[in-house]
Design a protein around this motif. Structure first.
Motif, short mmCIF file in Angstrom:
data_model
loop_
_atom_site.label_atom_id
_atom_site.label_comp_id
_atom_site.label_asym_id
_atom_site.label_seq_id
_atom_site.Cartn_x
_atom_site.Cartn_y
_atom_site.Cartn_z
N GLY A 1 -0.06 2.24 -3.50
CA GLY A 1 -1.34 2.88 -3.29
C GLY A 1 -2.50 1.90 -3.36
O GLY A 1 -2.33 0.72 -3.67
N LEU B 1 0.83 -1.20 0.00
CA LEU B 1 0.00 0.00 0.00
C LEU B 1 0.87 1.25 0.00
O LEU B 1 0.59 2.21 -0.74
N CYS C 1 -4.48 -1.45 -6.32
CA CYS C 1 -3.37 -1.66 -7.26
C CYS C 1 -3.20 -3.12 -7.67
O CYS C 1 -2.50 -3.40 -8.64
#
Length: 290
Positions: free
Chosen positions: A104, A100, A107
């Motif tokens: 992000g 993450l 994904c």
């Protein structure tokens, strides 16, 4: 009577080794990415459909991991490798947090559970191959429970991209009996149930969860367990079993995984997909007419 020579694999055309189309900004999360099937899948999906690769591995095959990383980068994709035991819920949480932070939310287009850590032995043995509770728990964590741990971590952090594909790996031991592999068969049966239930839970969100079943393939782990003589015998027996007259390759498995990431495979859900090449079809014939 001399055995016929094994067919020589055809060289891959140049287009099979190069990226197709523009890079895909999404990621493939692969557990067990350093070698064998996991590494082959990482290299294949980096080219088609062009995914970046987040791989988790234990560090047992560092040279193979370096080769895989170089191959993914040659395809023009980003790659992030994490050395850890992927079988625990704590590892799943930490790995999902790292992904993450790097890539992000939303994904992950593809999640592949390719880790192995099974114990072989017998449930009622009085010898060293007895399957004690610790070995049972470890095998189930590696081969089954970790699929759930990572799926939970991905969902909780909103890491799954729209139309994400989640894939577990199965073997033909659900169809036939091999004496010292009862624990492997049991853990894979649990994995199959997890796949079916997660397919129902994630289906309304647009995601697909499946199980890919294939036969024995040559991997560094297999070479570590068996002597060269045993490996040659293993390959000879599989040539007799398989209608194609040879073993499946990790590259063939990996290419089929690229198919499963595409839109044409979007209706597979909760399925155990048979990619064994008919491996078990001749077992009775081989026993009764050796």
């Amino acid at each position: 009577m001399q055995a016929p020579p094994r067919p020589t694999p055809r060289p891959q055309p140049p287009e099979a080794l190069s990226p197709r189309g523009p890079p895909d900004p999404r990621w493939a999360l692969i557990l067990g990415a350093s070698s064998g099937t996991g590494a082959a899948i990482a290299e294949a999906v980096a080219r088609t459909p062009g995914l970046n690769v987040f791989g988790v591995h234990r560090g047992r095959y560092p040279e193979a991991a370096d080769r895989m990383e170089a191959s993914v980068r040659e395809a023009g994709r980003d790659v992030l490798l994490r050395q850890a035991d992927a079988s625990t819920p704590e590892s799943a949480d930490a790995g999902a947090d790292a992904l993450l932070a790097h890539a992000g939310p939303q994904c992950v287009k593809l999640f592949v559970h390719a880790i192995a850590g099974a114990s072989v032995g017998r449930f009622l043995s009085e010898g060293p191959d007895r399957l004690h509770p610790r070995r049972v728990q470890r095998t189930f964590d590696c081969m089954a429970h970790s699929f759930v741990y990572w799926t939970q971590a991905l969902v909780e952090r909103d890491l799954l991209a729209p139309d994400a594909r989640l894939l577990g790996l199965q073997n033909p031991l659900d169809q036939t009996h091999l004496g010292n592999t009862g624990l492997i068969s049991a853990s894979k049966a649990a994995l199959e149930m997890y796949v079916r239930h997660l397919a129902v839970e994630l289906g309304p969100k647009g995601h697909r969860v499946n199980l890919l079943k294939f036969g024995t393939v040559m991997t560094p782990a297999l070479s570590h367990v068996y002597s060269p003589e045993a490996l040659a015998r293993l390959e000879q027996r599989h040539a007799a079993m398989n209608p194609a007259g040879r073993m499946c390759t990790v590259q063939e498995v990996a290419r089929f995984v690229t198919v499963l990431t595409g839109d044409d495979a979007g209706w597979f859900n909760g399925a155990t997909i048979d990619f064994t090449g008919g491996m078990t079809l001749r077992l009775m014939d081989l026993v009764l007419n050796p």
